[in-house]
Design an enzyme around this catalytic site. Structure first.
Site, PDB file in Angstrom:
ATOM      1  N   SER A 112     113.722 -58.039 -53.720  1.00 36.07           N
ATOM      2  CA  SER A 112     113.350 -58.973 -54.777  1.00 36.07           C
ATOM      3  C   SER A 112     112.374 -60.028 -54.257  1.00 36.07           C
ATOM      4  O   SER A 112     112.449 -60.441 -53.101  1.00 36.07           O
ATOM      5  CB  SER A 112     114.601 -59.670 -55.321  1.00 36.07           C
ATOM      6  OG  SER A 112     114.259 -60.744 -56.177  1.00 36.07           O
ATOM      7  N   GLN A 133     110.004 -55.564 -55.656  1.00 33.83           N
ATOM      8  CA  GLN A 133     110.084 -55.988 -57.054  1.00 33.83           C
ATOM      9  C   GLN A 133     109.392 -57.329 -57.232  1.00 33.83           C
ATOM     10  O   GLN A 133     109.714 -58.313 -56.554  1.00 33.83           O
ATOM     11  CB  GLN A 133     111.540 -56.071 -57.491  1.00 33.83           C
ATOM     12  CG  GLN A 133     111.741 -56.656 -58.897  1.00 33.83           C
ATOM     13  CD  GLN A 133     112.294 -58.062 -58.840  1.00 33.83           C
ATOM     14  OE1 GLN A 133     113.327 -58.311 -58.228  1.00 33.83           O
ATOM     15  NE2 GLN A 133     111.602 -59.002 -59.463  1.00 33.83           N
ATOM     16  N   HIS A 281     119.623 -56.196 -66.551  1.00 33.75           N
ATOM     17  CA  HIS A 281     119.730 -57.188 -65.484  1.00 33.75           C
ATOM     18  C   HIS A 281     121.192 -57.444 -65.112  1.00 33.75           C
ATOM     19  O   HIS A 281     121.590 -58.581 -64.811  1.00 33.75           O
ATOM     20  CB  HIS A 281     119.049 -58.492 -65.902  1.00 33.75           C
ATOM     21  CG  HIS A 281     118.401 -59.239 -64.771  1.00 33.75           C
ATOM     22  ND1 HIS A 281     117.118 -59.005 -64.366  1.00 33.75           N
ATOM     23  CD2 HIS A 281     118.878 -60.214 -63.938  1.00 33.75           C
ATOM     24  CE1 HIS A 281     116.821 -59.807 -63.353  1.00 33.75           C
ATOM     25  NE2 HIS A 281     117.877 -60.543 -63.071  1.00 33.75           N
ATOM     26  N   ARG A 316     129.552 -48.808 -60.719  1.00 37.20           N
ATOM     27  CA  ARG A 316     130.424 -49.329 -59.677  1.00 37.20           C
ATOM     28  C   ARG A 316     131.070 -48.231 -58.834  1.00 37.20           C
ATOM     29  O   ARG A 316     131.948 -48.525 -58.023  1.00 37.20           O
ATOM     30  CB  ARG A 316     131.555 -50.167 -60.287  1.00 37.20           C
ATOM     31  CG  ARG A 316     131.117 -51.388 -61.066  1.00 37.20           C
ATOM     32  CD  ARG A 316     130.628 -52.519 -60.168  1.00 37.20           C
ATOM     33  NE  ARG A 316     130.413 -53.717 -60.943  1.00 37.20           N
ATOM     34  CZ  ARG A 316     129.298 -53.980 -61.625  1.00 37.20           C
ATOM     35  NH1 ARG A 316     128.291 -53.116 -61.586  1.00 37.20           N
ATOM     36  NH2 ARG A 316     129.181 -55.089 -62.323  1.00 37.20           N
ATOM     37  N   ARG A 336     125.482 -55.237 -57.414  1.00 38.91           N
ATOM     38  CA  ARG A 336     126.700 -55.958 -57.025  1.00 38.91           C
ATOM     39  C   ARG A 336     127.547 -55.154 -56.038  1.00 38.91           C
ATOM     40  O   ARG A 336     128.123 -55.715 -55.103  1.00 38.91           O
ATOM     41  CB  ARG A 336     127.539 -56.278 -58.262  1.00 38.91           C
ATOM     42  CG  ARG A 336     126.962 -57.377 -59.155  1.00 38.91           C
ATOM     43  CD  ARG A 336     127.911 -57.658 -60.305  1.00 38.91           C
ATOM     44  NE  ARG A 336     127.447 -58.732 -61.162  1.00 38.91           N
ATOM     45  CZ  ARG A 336     126.697 -58.536 -62.250  1.00 38.91           C
ATOM     46  NH1 ARG A 336     126.324 -57.311 -62.585  1.00 38.91           N
ATOM     47  NH2 ARG A 336     126.312 -59.567 -62.990  1.00 38.91           N
TER      48      ARG A 336
END
Length: 383
Positions: A112, A133, A281, A316, A336
């Site tokens: 990022s 990104q 997002h 996940r 995450r």
């Protein structure tokens, strides 16, 4: 490479629970939270898990392969690491840990603009295989310079972000002082003192900063001025006129992240982009929006033969990856999950999380009798 899985943490939920114990509350809530009332972050994962697969037990079957071709490169699995801001705040040195793990496992890592390692450092770690990104700068001069740096660092893919026209309203971050500019309240200081591993690693690696952006920041910029600098430097709202010069300048593969409608997918195709990442997002921007899996199905069905369609937000587990690929994505990304892993297990967290996801995904393919990733769609239960 040999898969490393710590048997004490055999699921992403185990890593999440361990991470919560290891990092300060303000850092965990920044990582774990969505926006507003967290409606969409819950829908993301719940609605992916409504997707069902059919097993064909009596078909002839050989050992499955997770290898997936994308943009001329064959990756060892159909998933990569999503771009995440402020990674070094969540766990010190985490961008470098995850980039190295991604390189070792031959999966893509996306850096990022607003994370805590530089384009050049991550390129060095990944031998030029990391994606970058870009948050869209307000000035063409700054935009062009960052793109030139990404090209000089041999980034094969540039990802431009369209789903941050404004920052999501995140009550936890506001309460914790992680709105811009950040601040360390007495409560936050006490939280740090209760997490000695995090504090010691922060001392070791130093206070995290926006390393890619340092060349453009005024010297002596203090925290009270940081928010103003970011607001003046970046404009998250994209349109066709902003994308066209990037397409002209960037000679590698160009991907649009944050696509949630057929209209935006069609525009990406018209502008000559190479891929799109269907994403909301991670549920952090629009609480009133759809989960990521819903538009993926429509977009992949309509445009999957015209552009590479990928997805992130809500995944996940290995079964979630299988569900996403079966629903039409050619590739998937998780954010995450990897930060839970590195926060829980430090230097071994990236390796463990990738190994865990590969192991889970292979088990699904063994169970349903699917030898190739691209054939998972044949196992989709269509309601």
């Amino acid at each position: 490479m040999k898969l490393y899985v710590n048997s004490k943490y055999p699921s992403i939920d185990d890593l999440k629970n361990k991470a919560k114990k290891r990092i300060p509350k303000f850092a965990f809530e920044y990582l774990d939270g969505g926006c507003n009332q967290d409606v969409n972050i819950v829908k993301n994962t719940a609605e992916i898990r409504e997707v069902e697969l059919s097993p064909y037990y009596l078909d002839s079957y050989n050992e499955p392969s997770l290898k997936t071709e994308l943009f001329g490169h064959t990756y060892d699995a159909p998933f990569g690491i999503s771009p995440i801001g402020l990674q070094g705040l969540i766990w010190p040195n985490s961008p470098e840990i995850l980039a190295k793990a991604a390189f070792d496992h031959n999966i893509p890592f996306i850096l990022s603009t607003v994370t805590t390692s530089s384009i050049e450092r991550i390129s060095e770690i990944t031998e030029g295989k990391a994606w970058f990104q870009l948050y869209h700068p307000t000035e063409a001069r700054l935009r062009d310079d960052i793109i030139k740096r990404a090209a000089a660092a041999d980034c094969p893919v540039l990802v431009i972000l369209c789903d941050v026209p404004t920052f999501g309203y995140r009550p936890r971050d506001i309460r914790n002082g992680l709105a811009m500019p950040p601040k360390m309240s007495i409560s936050n200081v006490l939280q740090v003192l209760q997490k000695p591993a995090w504090a010691l690693n922060t001392l070791r690696y130093g206070q995290p900063g926006f390393e890619t952006l340092k060349p453009y920041m005024p010297k002596g910029l203090n925290l009270s001025e940081l928010g103003k600098f970011m607001d003046q430097t970046f404009s998250g709202r994209l349109n066709e006129e902003k994308i066209k010069p990037i397409r002209d300048m960037w000679k590698g593969k160009l991907v649009l992240k944050g696509v949630a409608t057929e209209q935006d997918a069609q525009t990406a195709i018209k502008l000559g982009l190479d891929g799109i990442i269907v994403s909301n997002h991670g549920g952090r921007q629009l609480d009133a929006g759809q989960s990521s899996i819903k538009p993926l199905v429509r977009i992949a069905d309509k445009y999957g033969d015209k552009i590479k369609v990928m997805m992130d937000s809500g995944l996940r587990s290995g079964p979630d990856i299988a569900r996403t690929i079966a629903s039409g994505a050619e590739f998937s990304f998780l954010g995450r999950s990897f930060m839970y892993g590195v926060s829980a297990l430090g230097k071994k967290g990236g390796d463990h999380t990738i190994s865990l996801l590969k192991t889970e995904l292979k088990q699904v393919m063994d169970q349903v009798g699917c030898e190739k990733i691209e054939d998972l769609h044949k196992h989709l239960v269509k309601n």
